[in-house]
Each structure stands twice: as structure tokens, then as C-alpha cells.
Motif scaffolding. Structure first.
Motif, mmCIF file in Angstrom:
data_model
loop_
_atom_site.group_PDB
_atom_site.id
_atom_site.type_symbol
_atom_site.label_atom_id
_atom_site.label_comp_id
_atom_site.label_asym_id
_atom_site.label_seq_id
_atom_site.Cartn_x
_atom_site.Cartn_y
_atom_site.Cartn_z
ATOM 1 N N SER A 73 -30.270 39.647 54.448
ATOM 2 C CA SER A 73 -31.536 40.036 55.078
ATOM 3 C C SER A 73 -32.567 40.421 54.029
ATOM 4 C CB SER A 73 -31.312 41.193 56.056
ATOM 5 O OG SER A 73 -30.956 42.389 55.376
ATOM 6 N N ILE A 74 -32.120 41.069 52.957
ATOM 7 C CA ILE A 74 -33.031 41.433 51.862
ATOM 8 C C ILE A 74 -33.547 40.182 51.164
ATOM 9 C CG2 ILE A 74 -33.172 42.544 49.603
ATOM 10 C CD1 ILE A 74 -31.116 44.578 50.622
ATOM 11 N N LEU A 75 -32.630 39.265 50.860
ATOM 12 C CA LEU A 75 -33.011 38.043 50.157
ATOM 13 C C LEU A 75 -33.991 37.204 50.970
ATOM 14 C CD1 LEU A 75 -29.518 37.057 48.716
ATOM 15 C CD2 LEU A 75 -31.487 37.912 47.418
ATOM 16 N N GLU A 76 -33.753 37.105 52.258
ATOM 17 C CA GLU A 76 -34.654 36.337 53.111
ATOM 18 C C GLU A 76 -36.029 36.996 53.195
ATOM 19 O OE1 GLU A 76 -31.448 34.193 56.122
ATOM 20 O OE2 GLU A 76 -32.341 36.103 56.688
ATOM 21 N N GLU A 77 -36.030 38.316 53.197
ATOM 22 C CA GLU A 77 -37.303 39.042 53.271
ATOM 23 C C GLU A 77 -38.133 38.852 52.004
ATOM 24 O OE1 GLU A 77 -38.902 43.684 53.461
ATOM 25 O OE2 GLU A 77 -36.849 43.215 54.061
ATOM 26 N N VAL A 78 -37.517 39.058 50.825
ATOM 27 C CA VAL A 78 -38.298 38.975 49.587
ATOM 28 C C VAL A 78 -38.639 37.529 49.227
ATOM 29 C CG1 VAL A 78 -37.434 41.158 48.668
ATOM 30 C CG2 VAL A 78 -36.207 39.039 48.140
ATOM 31 N N SER A 79 -37.831 36.567 49.692
ATOM 32 C CA SER A 79 -38.122 35.172 49.360
ATOM 33 C C SER A 79 -39.313 34.624 50.141
ATOM 34 C CB SER A 79 -36.891 34.303 49.618
ATOM 35 O OG SER A 79 -36.565 34.276 50.990
ATOM 36 N N THR A 80 -39.685 35.301 51.207
ATOM 37 C CA THR A 80 -40.841 34.858 52.004
ATOM 38 C C THR A 80 -42.069 35.737 51.776
ATOM 39 O OG1 THR A 80 -40.047 36.157 53.888
ATOM 40 C CG2 THR A 80 -39.380 33.847 53.790
ATOM 41 N N LYS A 81 -41.930 36.688 50.862
ATOM 42 C CA LYS A 81 -43.038 37.604 50.594
ATOM 43 C C LYS A 81 -44.140 36.885 49.825
ATOM 44 C CE LYS A 81 -43.631 42.452 49.319
ATOM 45 N NZ LYS A 81 -42.953 43.660 48.774
ATOM 46 N N LYS A 82 -45.339 36.922 50.330
ATOM 47 C CA LYS A 82 -46.446 36.161 49.742
ATOM 48 C C LYS A 82 -47.176 36.902 48.625
ATOM 49 C CE LYS A 82 -45.919 32.844 52.783
ATOM 50 N NZ LYS A 82 -45.327 31.541 52.376
ATOM 51 N N ASP A 83 -47.103 38.226 48.651
ATOM 52 C CA ASP A 83 -47.927 39.010 47.725
ATOM 53 C C ASP A 83 -47.111 39.686 46.621
ATOM 54 O OD1 ASP A 83 -46.604 40.700 49.423
ATOM 55 O OD2 ASP A 83 -48.314 42.025 49.801
ATOM 56 N N ALA A 84 -45.889 39.205 46.390
ATOM 57 C CA ALA A 84 -45.074 39.811 45.339
ATOM 58 C C ALA A 84 -45.704 39.546 43.970
ATOM 59 C CB ALA A 84 -43.661 39.244 45.374
ATOM 60 N N VAL A 113 -39.618 42.934 40.684
ATOM 61 C CA VAL A 113 -38.253 42.786 41.187
ATOM 62 C C VAL A 113 -38.243 41.844 42.380
ATOM 63 C CG1 VAL A 113 -36.319 43.985 42.269
ATOM 64 C CG2 VAL A 113 -37.532 45.056 40.355
ATOM 65 N N GLU A 114 -39.160 42.059 43.308
ATOM 66 C CA GLU A 114 -39.204 41.246 44.532
ATOM 67 C C GLU A 114 -39.464 39.778 44.222
ATOM 68 O OE1 GLU A 114 -40.834 44.027 44.057
ATOM 69 O OE2 GLU A 114 -40.231 45.440 45.634
ATOM 70 N N GLN A 115 -40.401 39.532 43.301
ATOM 71 C CA GLN A 115 -40.723 38.132 42.976
ATOM 72 C C GLN A 115 -39.533 37.421 42.351
ATOM 73 O OE1 GLN A 115 -41.743 37.005 39.280
ATOM 74 N NE2 GLN A 115 -41.071 35.069 40.175
ATOM 75 N N ARG A 116 -38.884 38.071 41.405
ATOM 76 C CA ARG A 116 -37.809 37.385 40.692
ATOM 77 C C ARG A 116 -36.573 37.196 41.579
ATOM 78 N NH1 ARG A 116 -37.378 40.267 34.915
ATOM 79 N NH2 ARG A 116 -38.007 42.111 36.096
ATOM 80 N N VAL A 117 -36.219 38.209 42.347
ATOM 81 C CA VAL A 117 -35.083 38.051 43.256
ATOM 82 C C VAL A 117 -35.418 37.040 44.347
ATOM 83 C CG1 VAL A 117 -33.626 39.201 44.978
ATOM 84 C CG2 VAL A 117 -34.151 40.354 42.813
ATOM 85 N N GLY A 118 -36.609 37.152 44.908
ATOM 86 C CA GLY A 118 -37.011 36.255 45.987
ATOM 87 C C GLY A 118 -37.108 34.810 45.549
ATOM 88 N N ASP A 119 -37.710 34.572 44.385
ATOM 89 C CA ASP A 119 -37.853 33.196 43.900
ATOM 90 C C ASP A 119 -36.512 32.612 43.465
ATOM 91 O OD1 ASP A 119 -40.497 33.314 44.463
ATOM 92 O OD2 ASP A 119 -41.210 33.273 42.387
ATOM 93 N N PHE A 120 -35.621 33.444 42.936
ATOM 94 C CA PHE A 120 -34.284 32.968 42.592
ATOM 95 C C PHE A 120 -33.576 32.476 43.861
ATOM 96 C CE2 PHE A 120 -31.181 33.908 38.901
ATOM 97 C CZ PHE A 120 -30.437 32.772 39.175
ATOM 98 N N PHE A 121 -33.664 33.267 44.926
ATOM 99 C CA PHE A 121 -33.021 32.874 46.183
ATOM 100 C C PHE A 121 -33.667 31.621 46.766
ATOM 101 C CE2 PHE A 121 -32.294 33.440 50.859
ATOM 102 C CZ PHE A 121 -30.906 33.289 50.826
ATOM 103 N N SER A 122 -34.980 31.550 46.714
ATOM 104 C CA SER A 122 -35.677 30.353 47.220
ATOM 105 C C SER A 122 -35.228 29.108 46.471
ATOM 106 C CB SER A 122 -37.192 30.520 47.070
ATOM 107 O OG SER A 122 -37.674 31.534 47.920
ATOM 108 N N SER A 123 -35.126 29.219 45.145
ATOM 109 C CA SER A 123 -34.707 28.060 44.349
ATOM 110 C C SER A 123 -33.279 27.650 44.688
ATOM 111 C CB SER A 123 -34.836 28.373 42.851
ATOM 112 O OG SER A 123 -33.842 29.289 42.413
ATOM 113 N N ALA A 124 -32.428 28.638 44.941
ATOM 114 C CA ALA A 124 -31.031 28.342 45.264
ATOM 115 C C ALA A 124 -30.877 27.683 46.627
ATOM 116 C CB ALA A 124 -30.214 29.627 45.214
#
Length: 684
Positions: free
Chosen positions: A89-100, A105-116
Motif C-alpha cells: 500500500s505504501i509503494l502504490e501510494e508513493v509511486s503515484t505521487k505527482k509532487d514528490a 525518499v518518496e520519489q526514489r522509493v516510488g520511482d523504483f517501484f514504478s520501474s519494477a
């Protein structure tokens, strides 16, 4: 992931993952059942004195077969799975965050998950991410190029060809970090797969050959060449396996502590071109290193001279391919999973999202840990754990004072060591920030490689610096615990601070039978067959009288004999010597937890809950921690590689040595698990 010595950490369980941690604003995260000890999970057709494993958990075992995406299923796995969904749930939330913010932390974790999760982009890339690696390896002209590539692959996270390498504390001078080399270079999990000729190993070899041929075919190698390449790889790895020491031999910290100079290395293993190796590994200024098995490097040097450059190029190509395969396009991933199936019996591939967050946790665990901590961890859990650790420590000290096999001189030293333990609970006091690490939303394989390179550089950067004892050997979302003898520390990641190990609503019997035994287990690692050889300051040095050391060894040998007697699968038995440290920790940990429990009001009462006495609830809590189903393939593999005994042995092994268990369940002579009182083993 950060790099840590594979020999220094004595963990509670093998290969388990996930958990939680800190925060002022936390979301309730609970998987606590209505009944903490549920009779519906038990099979009372078994007598507790005949088969306590099935008595305590038989119905649960019948109702909880190994899921298709798993290789084992038990309390650890359930908690890991439960926590995984929270992380998702955390990964899905930060990967869709537009203003990170870029670099946050949010951008790097979120973009890592998006790429995966970008399966379309990953499939479209095919073998492109490893094209430059293949070109570089193909351009090698001589043995010096081979040696340099072996070291270079380590620096960019492409596995560990030929040998293992890391930077960690000098075990005889734990204030300093030192470069360390170890035996390695195999693909299969243990040297026995290469050296022991039986039906099971022949089947694994066939699956391995298929895997090698599939991956080489995917990068354009013809069928005839793939057959040849497997033969080359197998011959090199079989030779390395023959040069390795057994896992039992590798448990001896003195035998594996060999400090050598550059001149020593050049004399004993000249083909490794140590100046080039040191330079490539970025340890040019190292005046000495630790080598765990010097004879392995002698043989590896001979093998470098014996095999052709083309054979070594094949081996290096394979090392790159097998490391990359799980992260490339679907054909690579499927080939990797087919090989995994042969080794473990896993029926279905782990979902992409779960594989992805496991990669993220290994790569940038402190970033993911911060997000998890901020959302889910209750600070009160840390406070309660501090109290429990204190209670267990006091109990341990009391028991050391009453030992009848240890002199007062050694008891004093043992208590000094116990009082010097540093507990780490929940999460680090300071987080790693991974400064300079770039994570891109459309470059999954690149993200992995950049993270591995960053972590490697961070590791070698510790050379010449004071040891940072605040670092952790596990990430906060991990369902496990460990003891590190070099720091003389016990650590309990937040992930394990949930049911069935720990729960605020639980009575003391359940918590002491769960997390209390875990705490006692990690403390006992400081005094097991390996840990006892390290002093209070963490240094490897002898603080025992000879008579006391001999007495300990006699008791330890009895534990080896006990566990050697447990059958796991058809003719496979537990390896008592390999699992000795964990078995000693289980015996000591549960005994310590029980003694501490008996100090509580509930421990001193006879009031029943759900029909069970306090003592019965304590032992049933222990049993439900270790209830587990395992695929036969995984069970066979773990016998070779796992320093932990299987769940059945871990459940009953300590109990048959505890008088209180016999009394609690009216176990008598004639019962299958009965052990005469004078044969029950008490070490700590």
C-alpha cells in the motif's frame, strides 16, 4: 542492501523477510487472532509426549498447505505475507505521487517501484540492459583481463564470481574495518550438489544444465555452443566446490581467521594478480586482508592457469546472466523460475509486486524502512521490548551464577559479556540517505545496478574509518532477529514485533513463549559454540579456562547427538554440527524465557485461559511460532545449507530437555519424546 559479513550474524530464522517500525502518527497494524492460543489449531489425537509438533499445530498444518507461490508456510511466512501487503500500500501510494521532490525518499522509493512494475517496458528492453556487459566480457584477451573482470563484476553488483569479498570488522580488532576474502563462485547452493552423486543431485544438475542453455540461447548462442558452455561452467564450479571447506568447518572462527599480507597472497595464489585485484576492488591501500580459506585461493589460482581464457569468459558471462535474469524480460524470468522450481518445489512465481518490493528492500532498505516506520510502528512496542530485554538479561545472569559446570573465574567473564550486550530494537537511530544514488522511473535494471554500485562503494569506503556500530545488519521491515559477536549486540527489527511473537494484548505466557524466547535465543548466541569465542568487547579471544571450555564442548556434543537423531525427509537427518549454534540458542533461549516468565504474576499462578494453564500456554506459544509446512525439495536443500534445524526439530528439541514441559503436559516414561531426567541437557 548494505554489505555485511556472512559469518557474523546469527539469525533466528533462515531467509525470511518483512516487518514494521517507529512514528508519532501510526496506523494500527494487527494480525492478532481472537484466541492467542487457539485449540482449533491443535490435533489432540496426538499425545503431547509422543508428537508435540502435531499436538500443538496439527489441524493448522492440515489447513495450511504451502501456497503455490511459496516454498514454506508457517508463522514467519504468514507474518511476512501480512506485512508485505502493508508495504504494498505504501509503494502504490508513493509511486503515484505527482509532487514528490526529486531525490526525496518518496520519489526514489516510488520511482523504483514504478520501474519494477513496468513489465511492458522491461519486456521491450529484452537483453538490451546486459548488452554492454556481454560485449565487455567478450573483449577479454588474456588471464589478466579475466582476473580484472572477476573483481570488477563484484564492484557493480554482478554476483561474486570465483570468490566472495566484503569489508567488515576485524574480528581480532573490532574497532577497525578490514578487507575480507572468502571461498565462493558456485551457482548451486552447496558444494555437495557437485560432489555427492545421488538421484536428487543428478536431477538438480539436469535442471541446472537446462537453465544455462536457456539463458545463453536468449542472448543468441546456438544449441551446440550452449551444451559446451554448460560443460565449461560445470567443470570450473565443480573444481571450486572441491576446494571449498564444508559448512561445518566454516563455523570455526579461528580456522577461518587468516590475516595475510599482499606478499603472502602473491606467493600463495599468484594467478590472481593481486595488485590488479586490489586496485579494481578499490582497496589499494590495504596492507593486509582476512582470508577465510587460504587453500581455496591456492586452488583457484591453479584453476586460473589451467583453464583457457575462453572457458573463463563463459564462466563470467554465466555469472552476469544468472545475476541479471530475475530482473530482465519475461523469458529470462521464466527460465530463472523454472530452475528455482527444481531447487525448491515452488509451484507458482511470486507476484511481481512482491518480488519488486523485496528488491527495493535489499537495495534501499533504509528509505523504504522510513516510510513503513512512519506509518505503522507503535513506539510503545520499543518501550515494552526494552523491558523484556532487561528481564531476560537479569534472568540470564542469575542462571549463569548457578551453573554447576562452570568455574567462578569464567562465570565472571560471562557476566561481563552479558552486561556489555547492546540491544537494538525496531529501527536504526540514524537512517542511511543514499546520497547521490539516482533512481529513474523507467530504468528498473539500471536502478538495481546503480543501487548495488552505491552500496559497494559505501562498503569499501569504510576502510580506514572508525567502525560505525550504529549500523544494522537487517532492515526494519524484516521478520527476524540477530546477534552480531563483533559488536556484541542483539537486534530485533520491528518486523518481528507482531503476533505470534509479540502482542500488546497477549498474556505474559504468550509473549514470553514468543518474543521472550526470541530474545533469549539471540542472547544465547553470544554463548553458543561460535559466539562464546568472542569477548565482551567483541574481539575474538579466549576468555575461558580450559576445564570450562572442555565442559562446554561435552555438553555441546550431546546437543549435536540429539539433533543428529532427527529425521527430516526419507533418509535425510538433521546435521547436528551444522545446526549446533542455533540449537544451543533455542535450548538456552526457551529456558531463559521460561525462567523470566515464572517471575511474572501469571507465571506464578495456575489460572487457566481457554482451558490451558499458564505453563501450557507458554509452551504452546513456542510451538505455534515454529509450526511450518515445507516442500520436500526445499527441505532437502535446507538440510545442506541452513544452520537452523527444521521446524519439527526446533519445536521439540528444547522441550525434551525442560522438566517444566514434562510436568505441564504430564509427559511420562513410555511416551515417544520422553527423555530420562539425568539425560536432559542444560547448557545455559
Amino acid at each position: 542492501m548494505k554489505y555485511y559479513s556472512p559469518l557474523l550474524y546469527c539469525s533466528l530464522a533462515f531467509a525470511v523477510f518483512q516487518g514494521c517500525s517507529q512514528a508519532e502518527k501510526s496506523t494500527t497494524l494487527t494480525n492478532t487472532p481472537e484466541k492467542l492460543i487457539d485449540p482449533a489449531n491443535m490435533d489432540t489425537t496426538f499425545k503431547p509426549g509422543d508428537d508435540f509438533f502435531h499436538y500443538a499445530s496439527g489441524v493448522w498444518l492440515k489447513n495450511n498447505p504451502v501456497p503455490a507461490k511459496e516454498t514454506r508456510w508457517g508463522s514467519f511466512n504468514q507474518l511476512r505475507d501480512f506485512n508485505a501487503k502493508a508495504v504494498k500500500s505504501i509503494l502504490e501510494e508513493v509511486s503515484t505521487k505527482k509532487d514528490a521532490k526529486t531525490g526525496s525518499v518518496e520519489q526514489r522509493v516510488g520511482d523504483f517501484f514504478s520501474s519494477a512494475m513496468d513489465s511492458v517496458g522491461i519486456d521491450a528492453a529484452g537483453k538490451e540492459p546486459i548488452k554492454d556487459d556481454l560485449t565487455r566480457i567478450n573483449s577479454i584477451k588474456d588471464i589478466d583481463g579475466v582476473v580484472k573482470e572477476i573483481a570488477f563484476q563484484r564492484t557493480i553488483g554482478i554476483g561474486s564470481p570465483l570468490y566472495n569479498f566484503y569489508v567488515d570488522q576485524d574480528e581480532k580488532n573490532t574497532a577497525a574495518n578490514i578487507a575480507q576474502f572468502g571461498q565462493g563462485g558456485l551457482t548451486l547452493p552447496d558444494r555437495d550438489y557437485y560432489l555427492v552423486n545421488n538421484t536428487r543431485n543428478r536431477d538438480i544438475k539436469q535442471a541446472y544444465e537446462t537453465y544455462v542453455q536457456q539463458l545463453f540461447t536468449l542472448v543468441g548462442t546456438n544449441d551446440t555452443e550452449t551444451v559446451k558452455k554448460f560443460e565449461q561452467i560445470w567443470n570450473i564450479e565443480a573444481a571450486l566446490a572441491k576446494a571449498e571447506w564444508s559448512r561445518e568447518d566454516m563455523r570455526d572462527p579461528y580456522r577461518t581467521y587468516n590475516k595475510l599480507t599482499l606478499a603472502d597472497l602473491k606467493k600463495n595464489a599468484p594467478q590472481l594478480n593481486w595488485e590488479t585485484t586490489f586496485s579494481t576492488l578499490k582497496i589499494e591501500d590495504a596492507d593486509s586482508v582476512i582470508v577465510n580459506n587460504p587453500s581455496f585461493f591456492v586452488e583457484a589460482s591453479k584453476l586460473l592457469a589451467k583453464k583457457s581464457v575462453d572457458e573463463w569468459k563463459t564462466y563470467l558471462q554465466w555469472n552476469m546472466l544468472k545475476t541479471a535474469a530475475p530482473h530482465l524480460s519475461t523469458p529470462f524470468v521464466k527460465a530463472n523460475f523454472a530452475f528455482t522450481q527444481a531447487l525448491t518445489g515452488q509451484k507458482e512465481m511470486t507476484p511481481r509486486w512482491q518480488r519488486s518490493f523485496e528488491v527495493i528492500d535489499r537495495s534501499i532498505g533504509d528509505l523504504l524502512g522510513q516510510l513503513y516506520v512512519a506509518k505503522y510502528f507503535k513506539p510503545d512496542a520499543k518501550k515494552r521490548m526494552v523491558e523484556l530485554v532487561k528481564n531476560l538479561s537479569e534472568t540470564y545472569e542469575e542462571r549463569i551464577k548457578t551453573l554447576d559446570w562452570m568455574s567462578e573465574t569464567t562465570k565472571k567473564k560471562a557476566i561481563e559479556k552479558l552486561q556489555a550486550f547492546t540491544p537494538k530494537i525496531g529501527y536504526p537511530d540514524k537512517w542511511e540517505t543514499y546520497d547521490g544514488l539516482e533512481i529513474k522511473k523507467d530504468d528498473y535494471y539500471g536502478n538495481i545496478r546503480r543501487a548495488k554500485t552505491w552500496n559497494y562503494n559505501d562498503m569499501v569506503d569504510q576502510l580506514g574509518k572508525p567502525v560505525d556500530r550504529t549500523r544494522w545488519g537487517m532492515t526494519p521491515p524484516t521478520v527476524n532477529a540477530y546477534y552480531n559477536p563483533a559488536n556484541n549486540e542483539i537486534a530485533f527489527p520491528a518486523g518481528i514485533l507482531q503476533f505470534p511473537f509479540f502482542d500488546f494484548s497477549a498474556d505474559d505466557a504468550v509473549n514470553y513463549g514468543g518474543i521472550g524466547a526470541v530474545i533469549g535465543h539471540e542472547m544465547t548466541h553470544g554463548f553458543d559454540d561460535q559466539g562464546r569465542q568472542y569477548a565482551a568487547d567483541g574481539n575474538l579471544k579466549d576468555w575461558w579456562t580450559k576445564e570450562d571450555a572442555d565442559n562446554f564442548k561435552k555438553l555441546a556434543n550431546k546437543v549435536v547427538e540429539q539433533y543428529n537423531g532427527y529425521t527430516v525427509l526419507d533418509t535425510l537427518h538433521v546435521k547436528g554440527k551444522l545446526t549446533l549454534g542455533e540449537n544451543l540458542a533455542d535450548l538456552g533461549g526457551l529456558a531463559m524465557a521460561y525462567a523470566a516468565f515464572k517471575k511474572t504474576p501469571q507465571g506464578q499462578s495456575n489460572e487457566k485461559i481457554d482451558g490451558f494453564t499458564p505453563d501450557q500456554r507458554f509452551f504452546l506459544s513456542w510451538a505455534q511460532v515454529w509450526r511450518m509446512n515445507t516442500t520436500p525439495e526445499t527441505a532437502a536443500q535446507l538440510i545442506l545449507v541452513d544452520p537452523h534445524a527444521p521446524a519439527t526439530a526446533r519445536t521439540i528439541g528444547p522441550l525434551v530437555n525442560m522438566d517444566a514441559w514434562y510436568k505441564a503436559f504430564n509427559v511420562k516414561e513410555g511416551d515417544k519424546l520422553y527423555k530420562p531426567e539425568n539425560e536432559r541437557i542444560r547448557v545455559w
